[in-house]
Design an enzyme around this catalytic site. Structure first.
Site, PDB file in Angstrom:
ATOM      1  CE  LYS A  90      10.490  57.110  91.911  1.00 27.49           C
ATOM      2  NZ  LYS A  90      11.855  56.617  91.598  1.00 27.49           N
ATOM      3  CB  CYS A 144      15.829  53.824  97.288  1.00 27.21           C
ATOM      4  SG  CYS A 144      16.276  55.410  96.518  1.00 27.21           S
TER       5      CYS A 144
HETATM    6  O1  RRO Z   1      14.125  57.419  92.972  1.00 29.91           O
HETATM    7  C1  RRO Z   1      15.285  56.959  92.918  1.00 29.91           C
HETATM    8  O2  RRO Z   1      16.295  57.673  92.975  1.00 29.91           O
HETATM    9  C2  RRO Z   1      15.526  55.517  92.806  1.00 29.91           C
HETATM   10  C3  RRO Z   1      14.884  54.557  93.549  1.00 29.91           C
HETATM   11 BR1  RRO Z   1      13.493  54.968  94.706  1.00 29.91          BR
HETATM   12  C4  RRO Z   1      15.278  53.199  93.436  1.00 29.91           C
HETATM   13  O3  RRO Z   1      14.754  52.289  94.079  1.00 29.91           O
HETATM   14  N1  RRO Z   1      16.291  52.910  92.604  1.00 29.91           N
HETATM   15  C5  RRO Z   1      16.917  53.838  91.885  1.00 29.91           C
HETATM   16  O4  RRO Z   1      17.844  53.515  91.130  1.00 29.91           O
HETATM   17  N2  RRO Z   1      16.520  55.151  91.981  1.00 29.91           N
END
Ligand code: RRO
Length: 306
Positions: free
Chosen positions: A42, A125
């Site tokens: 993650k 993100c």
């Molecule tokens: O954690 C998120 O909300 C998230 C991330 Br870091 C990302 O890179 N892409 C996404 O769709 N959700």
């Protein structure tokens, strides 16, 4: 069906995508013990985060919408976890995020001195309130890549958002080529989409007034085009992870024709569980066999034109 991403050798063409069932140690251990060709972690920040308010992930008929908000254990914990998972002898891929520009070099430097094999830097993100996606701001992306690309010997890659305009592809590709970037991962979810529950007259998810990243089958064709266009613009020196809506061996094969070196599975992993890696990989191998391809490299970018 071995393949290579940067200098990392993958035993198969199919692995997990960052962001699905890969936050906690037990989840990462399950990925290590599965048929996923790598262990992708993650995206992490300097400090642990619990992420956005729930409901924040909802399945849709052909994919999902979410606004997780970067829930993670903090990069130091992922360095400890990487040391534990090294014994599985599978490439470990760190995913680096940040809340400010300084976070990125700090975390990348730490992973350069760890047991991970590749470092994927997340410039895309879509779910942090008030924080634009870095890869849509070309000057910011250029500056950020300058701050992280020469901090050690482990290959650096970047996780890109989808692009839609050919001039934008060209711009970001030129920036990528001007830094020491070994691979790209495309695409992240399609940001700021909306799913509505008509009975309740509300969005399906709570954060950001219901806006979230769209994934799964809805975005496969956007992802395929991104892989194809970047393969053409970046040449063969930079590896490409294709991600977005891969649900079958046929989908995986389409990404290979478009130019991917390997694919990552997110939304389908959330829905189907750990068995998806074996299933998609077996389906992929049988298509490759039927078509007479002896290796991933032989078919990569083999899309023919009408
Ligand atoms: O954690 C998120 O909300 C998230 C991330 Br870091 C990302 O890179 N892409 C996404 O769709 N959700």
């Amino acid at each position: 069906m071995k393949t290579k991403v940067a200098n990392a050798e993958l035993n198969s063409y199919v692995c997990n995508a960052s962001g699905i069932k890969d936050v906690a140690y037990e989840e990462l251990k399950a990925i290590a013990e599965s048929n996923s060709a790598a262990i992708v972690m993650k995206s992490c920040t300097p400090e642990p985060r619990s992420g956005n308010e729930e409901p924040r992930y909802m399945r849709l008929p052909f994919g999902a919408i979410q606004s997780m908000g970067l829930p993670n254990l903090g990069y130091k914990e992922y360095i400890r976890i990487a040391a534990e998972l090294k014994k599985y002898r599978k490439p470990i891929i760190a995913s680096v995020a940040g809340l400010s520009p300084d976070d990125f070099p700090k975390i990348v430097r730490a992973f350069q001195n760890s047991d991970v094999n590749l470092i994927e830097v997340n410039l895309s993100c879509p779910n942090l309130e008030g924080k634009p996606q870095i890869a849509y701001d070309f000057n910011a992306a250029d500056e950020l890549l300058g701050s992280i690309s020469n901090l050690g010997y482990k290959p650096i890659g970047i996780k890109l958002p989808p692009y839609y305009d050919l001039a934008h592809f060209k711009k970001i590709a030129d920036i990528i080529k001007s830094h020491n970037i070994s691979f790209i991962t495309c695409i992240n979810s399609v940001g700021n989409t909306l799913a509505i529950d008509p009975e309740n007259e509300t969005p399906l998810i709570k954060p950001k007034s219901g806006l979230g990243g769209l994934s799964g089958g809805y975005i496969k064709n956007i992802a395929l085009a991104n892989v194809k266009i970047f393969r053409e613009l970046l040449g063969n020196r930079i590896s490409i992870f294709g991600v977005g809506g891969i649900n079958s061996g046929t989908d995986a094969f389409e990404f290979l024709l478009a130019g991917a070196d390997a694919v990552q599975i997110g939304t389908v992993f959330e829905k189907e569980g750990i068995h998806c890696f074996r299933r998609i990989n077996e389906e992929f191998e049988s298509i490759m066999k039927r078509k007479g391809y002896g290796s991933v490299l032989e078919a990569r970018g083999n899309l023919k034109y009408l």
